[in-house]
Design a protein around this motif. Structure first.
Motif, PDB file in Angstrom:
ATOM      1  N   LEU A   1       9.855  10.331 -22.747  1.00 35.24           N
ATOM      2  CA  LEU A   1      10.524   9.066 -23.063  1.00 35.24           C
ATOM      3  C   LEU A   1       9.497   7.985 -23.314  1.00 35.24           C
ATOM      4  N   ARG A   2       9.828   7.075 -24.194  1.00 37.58           N
ATOM      5  CA  ARG A   2       9.019   5.873 -24.350  1.00 37.58           C
ATOM      6  C   ARG A   2       9.255   5.004 -23.119  1.00 37.58           C
ATOM      7  N   PHE A   3       8.295   4.118 -22.856  1.00 37.84           N
ATOM      8  CA  PHE A   3       8.381   3.280 -21.665  1.00 37.84           C
ATOM      9  C   PHE A   3       9.702   2.509 -21.610  1.00 37.84           C
ATOM     10  N   SER A   4      10.094   1.898 -22.717  1.00 41.59           N
ATOM     11  CA  SER A   4      11.329   1.099 -22.725  1.00 41.59           C
ATOM     12  C   SER A   4      12.558   1.971 -22.458  1.00 41.59           C
ATOM     13  N   ASP A   5      12.555   3.187 -22.992  1.00 41.49           N
ATOM     14  CA  ASP A   5      13.674   4.105 -22.749  1.00 41.49           C
ATOM     15  C   ASP A   5      13.693   4.571 -21.293  1.00 41.49           C
ATOM     16  N   LEU A   6      12.510   4.797 -20.741  1.00 42.90           N
ATOM     17  CA  LEU A   6      12.425   5.186 -19.336  1.00 42.90           C
ATOM     18  C   LEU A   6      12.918   4.057 -18.432  1.00 42.90           C
ATOM     19  N   ALA A   7      12.506   2.839 -18.731  1.00 40.45           N
ATOM     20  CA  ALA A   7      12.949   1.681 -17.942  1.00 40.45           C
ATOM     21  C   ALA A   7      14.471   1.562 -17.970  1.00 40.45           C
ATOM     22  N   ARG A   8      15.052   1.778 -19.120  1.00 43.31           N
ATOM     23  CA  ARG A   8      16.510   1.706 -19.247  1.00 43.31           C
ATOM     24  C   ARG A   8      17.179   2.851 -18.485  1.00 43.31           C
ATOM     25  N   ALA A   9      16.604   4.040 -18.579  1.00 46.29           N
ATOM     26  CA  ALA A   9      17.192   5.222 -17.922  1.00 46.29           C
ATOM     27  C   ALA A   9      17.130   5.104 -16.406  1.00 46.29           C
ATOM     28  N   VAL A  10      16.025   4.571 -15.887  1.00 44.74           N
ATOM     29  CA  VAL A  10      15.876   4.415 -14.441  1.00 44.74           C
ATOM     30  C   VAL A  10      16.811   3.320 -13.947  1.00 44.74           C
ATOM     31  N   GLY A  11      16.983   2.289 -14.732  1.00 45.90           N
ATOM     32  CA  GLY A  11      17.959   1.239 -14.434  1.00 45.90           C
ATOM     33  C   GLY A  11      17.622   0.351 -13.255  1.00 45.90           C
ATOM     34  N   GLY A  12      17.003  -0.765 -13.522  1.00 46.48           N
ATOM     35  CA  GLY A  12      16.799  -1.746 -12.473  1.00 46.48           C
ATOM     36  C   GLY A  12      15.391  -1.856 -11.927  1.00 46.48           C
ATOM     37  N   ALA A  13      14.530  -0.930 -12.268  1.00 46.41           N
ATOM     38  CA  ALA A  13      13.152  -1.009 -11.776  1.00 46.41           C
ATOM     39  C   ALA A  13      12.412  -2.091 -12.559  1.00 46.41           C
ATOM     40  N   PRO A  14      11.793  -3.033 -11.871  1.00 41.84           N
ATOM     41  CA  PRO A  14      10.989  -4.033 -12.576  1.00 41.84           C
ATOM     42  C   PRO A  14       9.863  -3.333 -13.347  1.00 41.84           C
ATOM     43  N   THR A  15       9.517  -3.852 -14.515  1.00 42.97           N
ATOM     44  CA  THR A  15       8.540  -3.171 -15.359  1.00 42.97           C
ATOM     45  C   THR A  15       7.166  -3.058 -14.694  1.00 42.97           C
ATOM     46  N   ASP A  16       6.790  -4.042 -13.883  1.00 44.79           N
ATOM     47  CA  ASP A  16       5.488  -3.929 -13.209  1.00 44.79           C
ATOM     48  C   ASP A  16       5.497  -2.802 -12.178  1.00 44.79           C
ATOM     49  N   VAL A  17       6.620  -2.620 -11.502  1.00 47.11           N
ATOM     50  CA  VAL A  17       6.752  -1.531 -10.530  1.00 47.11           C
ATOM     51  C   VAL A  17       6.781  -0.186 -11.259  1.00 47.11           C
ATOM     52  N   LEU A  18       7.510  -0.140 -12.362  1.00 47.43           N
ATOM     53  CA  LEU A  18       7.596   1.081 -13.152  1.00 47.43           C
ATOM     54  C   LEU A  18       6.198   1.484 -13.652  1.00 47.43           C
ATOM     55  N   THR A  19       5.430   0.526 -14.119  1.00 47.32           N
ATOM     56  CA  THR A  19       4.068   0.784 -14.579  1.00 47.32           C
ATOM     57  C   THR A  19       3.209   1.320 -13.446  1.00 47.32           C
ATOM     58  N   LYS A  20       3.294   0.700 -12.277  1.00 44.74           N
ATOM     59  CA  LYS A  20       2.511   1.137 -11.109  1.00 44.74           C
ATOM     60  C   LYS A  20       2.890   2.559 -10.704  1.00 44.74           C
TER      61      LYS A  20
ATOM     62  N   THR B   1       0.847  -1.186   0.000  1.00 47.60           N
ATOM     63  CA  THR B   1       0.000   0.000   0.000  1.00 47.60           C
ATOM     64  C   THR B   1       0.884   1.238   0.000  1.00 47.60           C
ATOM     65  N   ARG B   2       0.349   2.312  -0.505  1.00 40.73           N
ATOM     66  CA  ARG B   2       1.104   3.563  -0.518  1.00 40.73           C
ATOM     67  C   ARG B   2       1.279   4.088   0.887  1.00 40.73           C
ATOM     68  N   ARG B   3       2.470   4.540   1.156  1.00 42.29           N
ATOM     69  CA  ARG B   3       2.754   5.154   2.447  1.00 42.29           C
ATOM     70  C   ARG B   3       2.327   6.610   2.376  1.00 42.29           C
ATOM     71  N   GLU B   4       1.606   7.049   3.372  1.00 43.25           N
ATOM     72  CA  GLU B   4       1.206   8.447   3.438  1.00 43.25           C
ATOM     73  C   GLU B   4       1.532   9.000   4.807  1.00 43.25           C
ATOM     74  N   TYR B   5       2.071  10.201   4.810  1.00 41.39           N
ATOM     75  CA  TYR B   5       2.448  10.837   6.063  1.00 41.39           C
ATOM     76  C   TYR B   5       1.263  11.518   6.722  1.00 41.39           C
ATOM     77  N   GLY B   6       0.295  11.970   5.919  1.00 39.78           N
ATOM     78  CA  GLY B   6      -0.919  12.569   6.455  1.00 39.78           C
ATOM     79  C   GLY B   6      -0.692  13.818   7.284  1.00 39.78           C
TER      80      GLY B   6
ATOM     81  N   ARG C   1       9.615   4.154  -3.734  1.00 35.98           N
ATOM     82  CA  ARG C   1      10.836   3.745  -4.422  1.00 35.98           C
ATOM     83  C   ARG C   1      10.637   3.850  -5.934  1.00 35.98           C
ATOM     84  N   TRP C   2      11.579   4.402  -6.629  1.00 33.16           N
ATOM     85  CA  TRP C   2      11.651   4.612  -8.070  1.00 33.16           C
ATOM     86  C   TRP C   2      10.931   5.875  -8.538  1.00 33.16           C
ATOM     87  N   SER C   3       9.980   6.378  -7.793  1.00 37.32           N
ATOM     88  CA  SER C   3       9.184   7.514  -8.279  1.00 37.32           C
ATOM     89  C   SER C   3      10.030   8.753  -8.558  1.00 37.32           C
TER      90      SER C   3
END
Length: 74
Positions: free
Chosen positions: A39-58, A5-10, A25-27
């Protein structure tokens, strides 16, 4: 399967509000890359480096929902 779940400080503070939106993480790395230009999704994934694609999508969906990024066709 672990549900995260998303962490919120409130807190009524602009820093806490920003962390509510980009503190996951990754945001912040995604925002950093997109500040340089679209950037296209694939280019963004490469630029971020290491983020799983499902996490990147989320993260992208969360950032779009919060109005921080917007999707467009390139």
């Amino acid at each position: 399967m672990r549900i995260v779940t998303r962490r919120e400080y409130g807190q009524a503070c602009s820093v806490a509000g920003a962390l509510d939106r980009i503190g996951e993480r990754w945001s912040l790395l995604i925002v950093r890359e997109l500040l340089l230009g679209p950037l296209r999704f694939s280019d963004l994934a490469r630029a971020v480096g290491g983020a799983p694609t499902d996490v990147l999508t989320k993260r992208l969906r969360d950032l779009e929902h919060d109005g921080i990024v917007r999707r467009r066709e390139l």
